[in-house]
Scaffold this motif. Structure first.
Motif, short mmCIF file in Angstrom:
data_model
loop_
_atom_site.label_atom_id
_atom_site.label_comp_id
_atom_site.label_asym_id
_atom_site.label_seq_id
_atom_site.Cartn_x
_atom_site.Cartn_y
_atom_site.Cartn_z
N TRP A 1 0.84 -1.19 0.00
CA TRP A 1 0.00 0.00 0.00
C TRP A 1 0.87 1.24 0.00
N LEU A 2 0.55 2.17 -0.88
CA LEU A 2 1.26 3.44 -0.97
C LEU A 2 0.34 4.54 -0.46
N THR A 3 0.86 5.37 0.43
CA THR A 3 0.07 6.46 0.99
C THR A 3 0.07 7.64 0.03
N ALA A 4 -1.13 8.05 -0.41
CA ALA A 4 -1.26 9.16 -1.34
C ALA A 4 -1.39 10.49 -0.62
N SER A 5 -1.90 10.47 0.60
CA SER A 5 -2.08 11.72 1.36
C SER A 5 -2.19 11.41 2.84
N LEU A 6 -1.89 12.43 3.64
CA LEU A 6 -1.99 12.34 5.09
C LEU A 6 -2.71 13.59 5.60
N ARG A 7 -3.58 13.40 6.56
CA ARG A 7 -4.24 14.57 7.14
C ARG A 7 -3.32 15.26 8.14
N GLY A 8 -3.62 16.53 8.38
CA GLY A 8 -2.92 17.29 9.40
C GLY A 8 -3.65 17.22 10.74
N VAL A 9 -3.12 17.94 11.72
CA VAL A 9 -3.68 17.91 13.07
C VAL A 9 -3.67 19.32 13.66
N VAL A 10 -4.76 19.68 14.31
CA VAL A 10 -4.80 20.85 15.18
C VAL A 10 -5.38 20.37 16.51
N GLY B 1 -0.78 18.65 6.86
CA GLY B 1 -0.91 17.39 6.13
C GLY B 1 0.06 17.33 4.97
N TRP B 2 -0.12 16.33 4.13
CA TRP B 2 0.82 16.07 3.03
C TRP B 2 0.10 15.35 1.90
N GLN B 3 0.50 15.66 0.68
CA GLN B 3 -0.02 14.97 -0.50
C GLN B 3 1.15 14.53 -1.37
N ALA B 4 1.14 13.28 -1.81
CA ALA B 4 2.26 12.73 -2.56
C ALA B 4 2.39 13.40 -3.93
N PRO C 1 -1.59 -6.41 -7.25
CA PRO C 1 -1.12 -5.07 -7.62
C PRO C 1 -1.03 -4.16 -6.40
N CYS C 2 -0.05 -3.25 -6.42
CA CYS C 2 0.04 -2.24 -5.38
C CYS C 2 -1.16 -1.30 -5.47
N ARG C 3 -1.53 -0.74 -4.34
CA ARG C 3 -2.66 0.19 -4.30
C ARG C 3 -2.27 1.45 -3.55
N SER C 4 -2.92 2.56 -3.88
CA SER C 4 -2.72 3.82 -3.18
C SER C 4 -3.96 4.17 -2.38
N LEU C 5 -3.76 4.85 -1.28
CA LEU C 5 -4.89 5.30 -0.46
C LEU C 5 -4.46 6.49 0.37
N GLY C 6 -5.43 7.29 0.75
CA GLY C 6 -5.19 8.34 1.72
C GLY C 6 -5.30 7.77 3.11
N ILE C 7 -4.60 8.38 4.05
CA ILE C 7 -4.63 7.93 5.44
C ILE C 7 -5.08 9.08 6.32
N GLY C 8 -5.94 8.77 7.26
CA GLY C 8 -6.50 9.80 8.12
C GLY C 8 -5.54 10.35 9.14
N GLY C 9 -4.44 9.61 9.43
CA GLY C 9 -3.45 10.08 10.38
C GLY C 9 -2.43 10.99 9.73
N GLY C 10 -1.39 11.33 10.48
CA GLY C 10 -0.37 12.23 9.96
C GLY C 10 1.03 11.75 10.29
N ILE C 11 1.99 12.15 9.48
CA ILE C 11 3.41 11.90 9.72
C ILE C 11 4.12 13.23 9.52
#
Length: 472
Positions: free
Chosen positions: A203-212, A381-384, A406-416
């Motif tokens: 799994w490839l991360t396409a995006s990560l959410r930010g945090v406040v 947050g971040w977007q690939a 096949p590999c897949r991409s997805l957004g993740i609700g957490g953050g890095i």
């Protein structure tokens, strides 16, 4: 590169060398600084960094330099510098990232399990930090060794393992500045602090959410009073807090109404969500053990995925001023404090969202109650970036050769936090944000576990990517 030898080397190292040392890392109660005010005196973060440094140094990677840095007052950081193989010196730097700090135990673990007690059972390694993400440094090191053992190539590799990710990586900017000359020109970033929806594919991360995050306190009295005498005269601090929350969240729909926390959803991310929903209908809700009779926020899988990846959400993650019900007296309490955690879309400016939140909560407060908003934790947050042709071809090969899917991409609700920092610093780099995390691997909660075989496959995949990067 001989792919058969890569697999052979990875399996051998995971079975014989990685698991014993990773189990030792689980035993170290290396709580992130946000959860351990005495972290420096306790020394657990430094012990974790030293433990992994010693293991990597023992692997004998040619020319590798292993060093633990600790700037004054900051959590330590482990940096491993591995020279490029012959012929790949001009390929820039590969930055491999993970973290060694951990979340607290958070509740009762199942019989026979404990946060600092490594247990191997049914192909899983249980213990806090096993999958989030103590394994990452071991996987990266093993991948580099496997490339060399199989006759492959890799560019200069920097393995960076921080000890503050679970606290929002507050010390990373200082370390990046301190080490800027050491990092060189980063052309590929591999982050192993992520994962996906199953253990069947990469799994490839396409995006990560930010945090406040912020702590909001509403005070209505200098000292608490008898509820029978004061109620009806003094408004409850909880009621005032409830009205303030209504300003930022629709309590019926869960929609966060702060304009600065909302963005348009890109069409490619909506299409990605639709493809993910079609892969396993109903999976988004099934991953979580809902209480009997409880329903998910929507019956539409696509909307659930977008809620979790591209829409802001609010969770109340802590409270103060509220006694346990068993000992609650007839008291109108002087104040109520709530810890609010907003997850924000990948492209939201966290500082702008913070300023808007403070203004909304402190302007024209009901009854003139005192409101304090502070103790912030902010994370963008971040977007690939778009995937380069060489990487796309390699991922297709990995799907065929390593996973059989096949590999897949997805957004993740957490953050890095590190991804957003690196994205700004190295806008032309390729990013591979992946890992062994699964939705059911219990990171942050009791009974955290690592799927050992899957972690080995992820390690093998990273070896393929390192070799392809060096040759392209």
């Amino acid at each position: 590169m001989d792919y058969g030898k890569v697999r052979e080397a990875v399996i051998k190292d995971w079975d014989g060398d990685v698991l014993p040392s990773l189990s030792g890392l689980v035993e170290i109660p290396a709580l992130s600084a946000a959860y351990d005010a005495a972290w420096e005196r306790n020394g657990h973060l430094r012990a974790a960094a030293d433990h992994v440094r010693d293991w990597i140094a023992s692997r004998g990677l040619p020319g590798a330099q292993c060093e633990v840095f600790q700037l004054d007052g900051r959590a330590p950081l482990l940096l491993v510098d591995v020279p490029a193989t012959t012929g790949a010196e001009a390929r820039g730097t590969v930055l491999l990232y993970g973290h060694l700090d951990k979340q607290p135990p958070l509740g009762d673990w199942s019989d026979g399990l404990g946060p600092w007690q490594p247990v191997v059972r049914d192909g899983r390694l249980y213990g806090r930090g096993a999958v989030d993400d103590g394994y990452s440094g071991y996987a990266a090191t093993t991948a580099l060794a496997a490339v060399q053992a199989a006759g492959g190539e890799h560019a200069r590799a920097i393995l960076l393992l921080e000890t503050g990710e679970e606290s929002g990586s507050p010390d990373l900017p200082a370390y990046l500045e301190h080490l800027s000359d050491r990092l060189g020109e980063v052309s590929l970033v591999v982050c192993l602090d992520a994962g996906g929806g199953d253990y069947e594919r990469m799994w490839l991360t396409a995006s990560l959410r930010g945090v406040v995050q912020a702590t909001v306190t509403v005070r209505v009295l200098e000292t608490s009073a008898h509820s029978g005498l004061a109620s009806g005269i003094v408004p409850s601090s909880f009621r005032v807090m409830r009205r303030l929350l209504d300003r930022v969240e629709d309590s019926v729909t869960g929609e966060v109404t702060v304009p600065e926390m909302n963005v348009p959803i890109p069409e490619e991310r909506r299409a990605e969500a639709e493809a993910l929903a079609a892969l396993e209908p109903g999976a988004a809700a099934r991953r979580y053990r809902l209480a009997d009779g409880m329903r998910a926020a929507s019956d539409d899988d696509v909307e659930l995925i977008l809620n979790n990846t591209w829409r802001p959400t609010l969770s109340v993650i802590g409270a103060a001023g509220l006694p346990d019900p068993a000992v609650a007296g007839a008291v109108l309490r002087a104040s109520t404090s709530l810890r609010l955690s907003f997850r924000t879309p990948p492209t939201v400016d966290a500082e702008a969202a913070r300023a808007a939140l403070v203004k909304i909560l402190t302007t024209e407060v009901p009854y003139g109650a005192q409101v304090e908003v502070g103790d912030f934790m902010l994370l963008n947050g971040w977007q690939a970036p778009a995937t380069a042709p060489w990487l796309a071809a390699t991922l297709e090969e990995i799907g065929d050769q390593v996973f059989g899917e096949p590999c897949r991409s997805l957004g993740i609700g957490g953050g890095i936090p590190f991804m957003e920092m690196l994205g700004r610093r190295y806008p032309d780099a390729q990013f591979v944000v992946t890992g062994a995390l699964g939705a059911d691997s219990n990171m942050h909660v009791p009974d955290e576990w690592l799927n050992i075989a899957f972690a080995g496959q992820v390690t093998e995949a990273v070896a393929h990517i390192l070799d392809a990067h060096a040759r392209n």
